[in-house]
Design an enzyme around this catalytic site. Sequence first.
Site, PDB file in Angstrom:
ATOM      1  N   LYS A 188       0.669 -84.621 -59.875  1.00 57.60           N
ATOM      2  CA  LYS A 188      -0.679 -84.402 -59.453  1.00 57.60           C
ATOM      3  C   LYS A 188      -0.907 -82.949 -59.651  1.00 57.60           C
ATOM      4  O   LYS A 188      -0.302 -82.074 -58.816  1.00 57.60           O
ATOM      5  CB  LYS A 188      -0.923 -84.850 -58.314  1.00 57.60           C
ATOM      6  CG  LYS A 188      -2.302 -85.013 -57.762  1.00 57.60           C
ATOM      7  CD  LYS A 188      -2.595 -84.885 -56.234  1.00 57.60           C
ATOM      8  CE  LYS A 188      -2.922 -83.384 -55.963  1.00 57.60           C
ATOM      9  NZ  LYS A 188      -3.848 -82.390 -56.658  1.00 57.60           N
ATOM     10  N   GLY A 241       3.309 -74.991 -53.802  1.00 57.89           N
ATOM     11  CA  GLY A 241       1.920 -74.768 -52.941  1.00 57.89           C
ATOM     12  C   GLY A 241       2.050 -73.951 -51.734  1.00 57.89           C
ATOM     13  O   GLY A 241       3.053 -72.977 -51.559  1.00 57.89           O
ATOM     14  N   SER A 242       1.176 -74.134 -50.794  1.00 56.81           N
ATOM     15  CA  SER A 242       1.187 -73.369 -49.684  1.00 56.81           C
ATOM     16  C   SER A 242       2.228 -73.642 -48.618  1.00 56.81           C
ATOM     17  O   SER A 242       2.496 -75.038 -48.862  1.00 56.81           O
ATOM     18  CB  SER A 242      -0.320 -73.259 -49.106  1.00 56.81           C
ATOM     19  OG  SER A 242      -0.669 -74.514 -48.685  1.00 56.81           O
ATOM     20  N   THR A 243       2.544 -72.996 -47.498  1.00 55.26           N
ATOM     21  CA  THR A 243       3.702 -73.385 -46.879  1.00 55.26           C
ATOM     22  C   THR A 243       3.160 -74.478 -45.722  1.00 55.26           C
ATOM     23  O   THR A 243       3.837 -75.500 -45.499  1.00 55.26           O
ATOM     24  CB  THR A 243       3.963 -72.300 -45.800  1.00 55.26           C
ATOM     25  OG1 THR A 243       4.615 -71.169 -46.903  1.00 55.26           O
ATOM     26  CG2 THR A 243       5.099 -72.520 -44.874  1.00 55.26           C
ATOM     27  N   GLY A 246       3.340 -77.742 -47.637  1.00 58.09           N
ATOM     28  CA  GLY A 246       4.818 -77.938 -47.755  1.00 58.09           C
ATOM     29  C   GLY A 246       5.450 -78.786 -46.569  1.00 58.09           C
ATOM     30  O   GLY A 246       6.036 -79.659 -46.606  1.00 58.09           O
ATOM     31  N   GLU A 263       8.605 -75.008 -53.034  1.00 63.22           N
ATOM     32  CA  GLU A 263       8.154 -73.696 -53.385  1.00 63.22           C
ATOM     33  C   GLU A 263       7.096 -73.112 -52.947  1.00 63.22           C
ATOM     34  O   GLU A 263       6.023 -73.545 -53.215  1.00 63.22           O
ATOM     35  CB  GLU A 263       8.132 -73.364 -55.034  1.00 63.22           C
ATOM     36  CG  GLU A 263       9.441 -73.869 -55.915  1.00 63.22           C
ATOM     37  CD  GLU A 263      10.393 -72.821 -55.917  1.00 63.22           C
ATOM     38  OE1 GLU A 263      10.303 -71.779 -55.654  1.00 63.22           O
ATOM     39  OE2 GLU A 263      11.530 -73.300 -56.623  1.00 63.22           O
ATOM     40  N   CYS A 297       2.125 -66.238 -56.091  1.00 61.52           N
ATOM     41  CA  CYS A 297       2.966 -66.532 -54.852  1.00 61.52           C
ATOM     42  C   CYS A 297       3.938 -65.316 -54.596  1.00 61.52           C
ATOM     43  O   CYS A 297       4.057 -65.048 -53.412  1.00 61.52           O
ATOM     44  CB  CYS A 297       4.055 -67.887 -55.237  1.00 61.52           C
ATOM     45  SG  CYS A 297       4.883 -67.889 -56.452  1.00 61.52           S
ATOM     46  N   GLU A 398      -0.436 -64.402 -46.097  1.00 62.00           N
ATOM     47  CA  GLU A 398      -0.783 -64.194 -47.441  1.00 62.00           C
ATOM     48  C   GLU A 398      -2.198 -64.397 -47.670  1.00 62.00           C
ATOM     49  O   GLU A 398      -2.812 -65.051 -47.266  1.00 62.00           O
ATOM     50  CB  GLU A 398       0.105 -65.548 -47.955  1.00 62.00           C
ATOM     51  CG  GLU A 398      -0.096 -65.653 -49.491  1.00 62.00           C
ATOM     52  CD  GLU A 398       0.566 -66.857 -49.811  1.00 62.00           C
ATOM     53  OE1 GLU A 398       0.183 -68.211 -49.622  1.00 62.00           O
ATOM     54  OE2 GLU A 398       1.317 -66.772 -51.112  1.00 62.00           O
TER      55      GLU A 398
HETATM   56  P1  NAD Z   1      -1.981 -76.051 -51.595  1.00 59.94           P
HETATM   57  O1  NAD Z   1      -0.807 -76.364 -50.711  1.00 59.94           O
HETATM   58  O2  NAD Z   1      -3.394 -75.973 -50.888  1.00 59.94           O
HETATM   59  O3  NAD Z   1      -2.205 -77.170 -52.659  1.00 59.94           O
HETATM   60  C1  NAD Z   1      -1.164 -77.296 -53.651  1.00 59.94           C
HETATM   61  C2  NAD Z   1      -1.137 -78.603 -54.350  1.00 59.94           C
HETATM   62  O4  NAD Z   1      -0.971 -79.579 -53.234  1.00 59.94           O
HETATM   63  C3  NAD Z   1      -2.355 -79.075 -54.959  1.00 59.94           C
HETATM   64  O5  NAD Z   1      -2.188 -79.831 -55.779  1.00 59.94           O
HETATM   65  C4  NAD Z   1      -3.195 -79.814 -53.842  1.00 59.94           C
HETATM   66  O6  NAD Z   1      -3.974 -80.963 -54.115  1.00 59.94           O
HETATM   67  C5  NAD Z   1      -1.934 -80.605 -52.987  1.00 59.94           C
HETATM   68  N1  NAD Z   1      -2.000 -80.806 -51.684  1.00 59.94           N
HETATM   69  C6  NAD Z   1      -2.939 -80.267 -50.885  1.00 59.94           C
HETATM   70  N2  NAD Z   1      -2.753 -80.998 -49.579  1.00 59.94           N
HETATM   71  C7  NAD Z   1      -1.833 -82.017 -49.817  1.00 59.94           C
HETATM   72  C8  NAD Z   1      -1.367 -82.980 -48.818  1.00 59.94           C
HETATM   73  N3  NAD Z   1      -1.732 -83.212 -47.668  1.00 59.94           N
HETATM   74  N4  NAD Z   1      -0.358 -83.606 -49.388  1.00 59.94           N
HETATM   75  C9  NAD Z   1       0.204 -83.647 -50.542  1.00 59.94           C
HETATM   76  N5  NAD Z   1      -0.515 -82.824 -51.504  1.00 59.94           N
HETATM   77  C10 NAD Z   1      -1.280 -81.944 -51.073  1.00 59.94           C
HETATM   78  O7  NAD Z   1      -1.999 -74.586 -52.694  1.00 59.94           O
HETATM   79  P2  NAD Z   1      -2.903 -73.764 -53.408  1.00 59.94           P
HETATM   80  O8  NAD Z   1      -4.015 -73.225 -52.676  1.00 59.94           O
HETATM   81  O9  NAD Z   1      -3.401 -74.884 -54.649  1.00 59.94           O
HETATM   82  O10 NAD Z   1      -1.879 -72.566 -53.966  1.00 59.94           O
HETATM   83  C11 NAD Z   1      -1.649 -71.495 -53.379  1.00 59.94           C
HETATM   84  C12 NAD Z   1      -0.402 -71.620 -52.558  1.00 59.94           C
HETATM   85  O11 NAD Z   1       0.652 -72.064 -53.492  1.00 59.94           O
HETATM   86  C13 NAD Z   1      -0.060 -70.037 -52.123  1.00 59.94           C
HETATM   87  O12 NAD Z   1       0.423 -70.298 -50.774  1.00 59.94           O
HETATM   88  C14 NAD Z   1       0.890 -69.597 -53.005  1.00 59.94           C
HETATM   89  O13 NAD Z   1       1.804 -68.906 -52.483  1.00 59.94           O
HETATM   90  C15 NAD Z   1       1.657 -71.195 -53.315  1.00 59.94           C
HETATM   91  N6  NAD Z   1       2.573 -70.783 -54.702  1.00 59.94           N
HETATM   92  C16 NAD Z   1       3.828 -70.819 -54.447  1.00 59.94           C
HETATM   93  C17 NAD Z   1       4.534 -70.652 -55.788  1.00 59.94           C
HETATM   94  C18 NAD Z   1       5.940 -70.653 -55.569  1.00 59.94           C
HETATM   95  O14 NAD Z   1       6.732 -70.711 -56.665  1.00 59.94           O
HETATM   96  N7  NAD Z   1       6.804 -70.364 -54.533  1.00 59.94           N
HETATM   97  C19 NAD Z   1       3.982 -70.580 -56.919  1.00 59.94           C
HETATM   98  C20 NAD Z   1       2.515 -70.807 -56.782  1.00 59.94           C
HETATM   99  C21 NAD Z   1       1.942 -70.977 -55.771  1.00 59.94           C
END
Ligand code: NAD
Length: 495
Positions: A188, A241-243, A246, A263, A297, A398
């Site tokens: 997704k 994605g975000s903590t 996660g 991650e 990130c 962040e």
């Molecule tokens: P986000 O967590 O909002 O979304 C990431 C993904 O998760 C999207 O596809 C979103 O649709 C999905 N998502 C959202 N809520 C969900 C849920 N309840 N259940 C399952 N999936 C869900 O993050 P973002 O705003 O898209 O990206 C920014 C964040 O990602 C920042 O915190 C950044 O540090 C982190 N990031 C980390 C890395 C790494 O490798 N550590 C790399 C890139 C980005």
Amino acid sequence: MKDWTALASDLYRGEFRPMFIDGNWCEARSGKTLEARNPANGALLATVPEGDSADIDRAVTAARKAFEGPWSKFTPFERQALLLRIAERFEAEWETLCLSDTLDMGMPIQRTLANSRRVLGMLRFYAGQAVMIHGNTIPNSFPGEIYSSTVREPIGVVGAIIPWNAPIAGSVWKIAPAIATGCTVVLKPSEEASLTVLMIARIMQEAGLPDGVLNIVTGHGDTAGAALAAHPGVDKIVFTGSTATGQAIARAATGNLKRVSLELGGKSPVIVCKDADIDKAVPVAAMAVFANSGQICIAGSRLFVAREIHDEFLRRLADFAKGLKIGHGVAADTDIGPIISARQAERIAGYLAAGPNEGAQVVAGGAKAEGPDLAGGHYIQPTVFGNVTDQMSVAREEIFGPVISALPFDTLDEVVTRANATPYGLAAGVFSTHLGTAHKLANRLKAGSVWVNMYHAIDPAVPFGGVKMSGYGREGGMEHMEEYLDTKAIWINAD
Ligand code: NAD
């Protein structure tokens, strides 16, 4: 030089782009769609299906069928050949992929193009890994002719969820090891950037990927994403994605105890020692945050500078920031592209206000960027805050935008303690010309990656990931293959 703007006008024309399930290009069951807009100017690029739990369900069913079907009979050498064919197709279509990414999520085209070494390297690295998977023959304590050995098996159906800030590398880093190990994938992408991921699925299909091995369900996180994380037919979730998300995913995954790799976010420290080569350190420390408009990130957003060189360093950093060109990603001279959405730009603007309110000094930037060329988009000036203290929100949270918070320090012991005083542990940077200092700091910083006199180096062959609340699991290197494999012990009584 290529006219990317002219090429861009032909790529997306507001049409519907279907998602990919079981080798078929399809709509969402609900018939609903999402808009994909160019963050540079707000123009409609295309619409994509707004998939939900019903679509996740059929994608997981397709992935399970493929996992247990002919795909399970592919030899490691056939999976290797497939990955190499995909790499060739990627190379041939690389510019189109990059242009799509720039339009969909704003990253300057020069930066997306420069990622080819890493992305093509990933596909070829995992092609190599595919034929290296093996178990062991293990001596045991049983008397007589009892043999024990291990085999490595693919973990099964992998649910992959990625953010919007690096769709090409982010998706390939989830899909390539799955193909190498013989897993299948339901991916997704972010609702903010799906188009290039759909293009990747098309390229992989044309390269011969069997139906159901890769399925892409576009949609929102709280519906499609949550359904994937909780689905009992998924064996493993790989998430970037975000903590906060996660944590939600880890909770949702407990239903069937699926394995999880995360991650997550960061607030990475960069330490500039008094013996640093300032000429080299300034541009690297600046781009450790400003690259991709800070939407990275690993952004080195807490900049600790030795007090002896602090003022000079900040002056030069401010000059560097002011010299960066803000604009559309398709313009070849753009350094700082748009922020992905109005919501994200407002979030960053909140920190631009909070910094000075809490006592930080604006050394460069500090506001949204506006102008006739930027109309309809969301842009933030590359910003440097001085006079920052560890307690300020800009030093703790962040921001995910082009904002550096600079903090002076006096001793190495002090800076290590302060640098580690964060819930995150994704990355760190050190600038020093003293070998001993560099080694000591690299050893003592709590982070998944530490870069010395450089930043941002990510390679398919080198493990990448976080500690503490930046997550667990590794992508890259041989460690990555472990995330997609189970170990089975086989005992044979030969007596
Ligand atoms: P986000 O967590 O909002 O979304 C990431 C993904 O998760 C999207 O596809 C979103 O649709 C999905 N998502 C959202 N809520 C969900 C849920 N309840 N259940 C399952 N999936 C869900 O993050 P973002 O705003 O898209 O990206 C920014 C964040 O990602 C920042 O915190 C950044 O540090 C982190 N990031 C980390 C890395 C790494 O490798 N550590 C790399 C890139 C980005």
